[in-house]
Design a protein around this motif. Sequence first.
Motif, mmCIF file in Angstrom:
data_model
loop_
_atom_site.group_PDB
_atom_site.id
_atom_site.type_symbol
_atom_site.label_atom_id
_atom_site.label_comp_id
_atom_site.label_asym_id
_atom_site.label_seq_id
_atom_site.Cartn_x
_atom_site.Cartn_y
_atom_site.Cartn_z
ATOM 1 N N GLU A 21 5.874 6.441 -0.880
ATOM 2 C CA GLU A 21 6.052 4.927 -1.076
ATOM 3 C C GLU A 21 5.113 4.280 -1.537
ATOM 4 O O GLU A 21 3.755 4.580 -1.351
ATOM 5 N N GLY A 22 5.483 3.226 -2.490
ATOM 6 C CA GLY A 22 4.117 2.335 -2.924
ATOM 7 C C GLY A 22 3.744 2.827 -4.212
ATOM 8 O O GLY A 22 2.784 2.166 -4.554
ATOM 9 N N THR A 23 4.127 3.748 -4.836
ATOM 10 C CA THR A 23 3.532 4.343 -6.133
ATOM 11 C C THR A 23 4.660 4.847 -6.950
ATOM 12 O O THR A 23 5.568 5.405 -6.417
ATOM 13 N N SER A 24 4.441 4.834 -8.303
ATOM 14 C CA SER A 24 5.429 5.630 -9.038
ATOM 15 C C SER A 24 4.953 6.782 -9.797
ATOM 16 O O SER A 24 3.649 6.548 -10.248
ATOM 17 N N SER A 69 0.824 -1.134 -0.102
ATOM 18 C CA SER A 69 -0.022 0.148 -0.122
ATOM 19 C C SER A 69 0.957 1.258 0.065
ATOM 20 O O SER A 69 1.987 1.201 0.288
ATOM 21 N N GLN A 70 0.137 2.205 -0.513
ATOM 22 C CA GLN A 70 0.951 3.517 -0.511
ATOM 23 C C GLN A 70 0.910 4.298 0.837
ATOM 24 O O GLN A 70 0.152 4.278 1.456
ATOM 25 N N THR A 71 2.166 4.809 1.359
ATOM 26 C CA THR A 71 2.386 5.800 2.433
ATOM 27 C C THR A 71 3.110 6.861 2.014
ATOM 28 O O THR A 71 3.797 6.979 0.964
ATOM 29 N N ILE A 72 2.785 7.998 2.591
ATOM 30 C CA ILE A 72 3.424 9.159 2.510
ATOM 31 C C ILE A 72 4.125 9.719 3.845
ATOM 32 O O ILE A 72 3.369 9.632 4.954
ATOM 33 N N ALA A 91 1.175 16.327 -0.192
ATOM 34 C CA ALA A 91 -0.044 15.421 -0.778
ATOM 35 C C ALA A 91 0.528 14.719 -2.017
ATOM 36 O O ALA A 91 1.196 15.175 -2.511
ATOM 37 N N TRP A 92 -0.018 13.551 -2.256
ATOM 38 C CA TRP A 92 0.175 13.025 -3.438
ATOM 39 C C TRP A 92 -1.225 12.295 -4.160
ATOM 40 O O TRP A 92 -1.967 12.126 -3.417
ATOM 41 N N SER A 93 -1.196 12.498 -5.450
ATOM 42 C CA SER A 93 -2.244 11.622 -6.022
ATOM 43 C C SER A 93 -1.531 10.763 -7.376
ATOM 44 O O SER A 93 -0.458 10.948 -7.701
ATOM 45 N N VAL A 94 -2.390 9.670 -7.798
ATOM 46 C CA VAL A 94 -1.888 8.978 -8.816
ATOM 47 C C VAL A 94 -1.990 9.663 -10.286
ATOM 48 O O VAL A 94 -1.178 9.401 -10.978
ATOM 49 N N GLY A 95 -2.898 10.970 -10.181
ATOM 50 C CA GLY A 95 -2.820 11.831 -11.511
ATOM 51 C C GLY A 95 -3.655 12.780 -11.382
ATOM 52 O O GLY A 95 -4.613 13.063 -10.250
ATOM 53 N N GLY A 96 -3.929 13.658 -12.274
ATOM 54 C CA GLY A 96 -4.770 14.593 -12.325
ATOM 55 C C GLY A 96 -6.266 14.321 -12.066
ATOM 56 O O GLY A 96 -6.696 13.289 -12.307
#
Lengths: 111, 112
Positions: free
Chosen positions: B26-29, B1-4, B92-97
């Motif tokens: 972590e856990g995402t590109s 899973s993703q973490t920040i 913050a992060w997101s997978v995309g717009g």
Amino acid sequence: GQQVMQIPQYQHVQEGEDFTTYCNSSTTLSNIQWYKQRPGGHPVFLIQLVKSGEVKKQKRLTFQFGEAKKNSSLHITATQTTDVGTYFCAGPWDNFNKFYFGSGTKLNVKP
Amino acid sequence: SQTIHQWPATLVQPVGSPLSLECTVEGTSNPNLYWYRQAAGRGLQLLFYSVGIGQISSEVPQNLSASRPQDRQFILSSKKLLLSDSGFYLCAWSVGGHQPQHFGDGTRLSIL
């Protein structure tokens, strides 16, 4: 530029009462998101609405996206002390990669 | 899973001192990365966002800057802090717009 206005700024309710916060945009939104921030914490994503007139429910929370996709609301039925926090709406801004957050509605629930 | 991860949690700095706040995911590109500032009892002000390494968009002209030296690392910096830089800084992060944003725990910055 686009702005997302949110009302009311504050709301104090007795536990068990209902609560509603409203979000209004000057332009049509492709989608709208809602977040909750507990006191001292960070915003946590609640839901995203995409379709005109869409209504989604999460237990006691009901989210609605207006037919014109310019407004949205969050309604909490029978508030509990765990609902305390600030609720933000957020709409896409200018391009696909950034969101404009409303000013938030701070909810206080008295037990 | 993703973490920040975001640090430090709190920071007290004198006026005129430099600043460096770091955020890693972590856990995402190739996530979209964001820096926000929140004044006490107020909403979130978008400061910077990035859609890729080395790509930074600035939303508010001020004495802050951001860098993305690695895919999942986002840094907020200042050469000389002002009193008005006090606030709660959130990464913050997101997978995309248009996708949901996931926030770190934030840094409470006080300028003396």
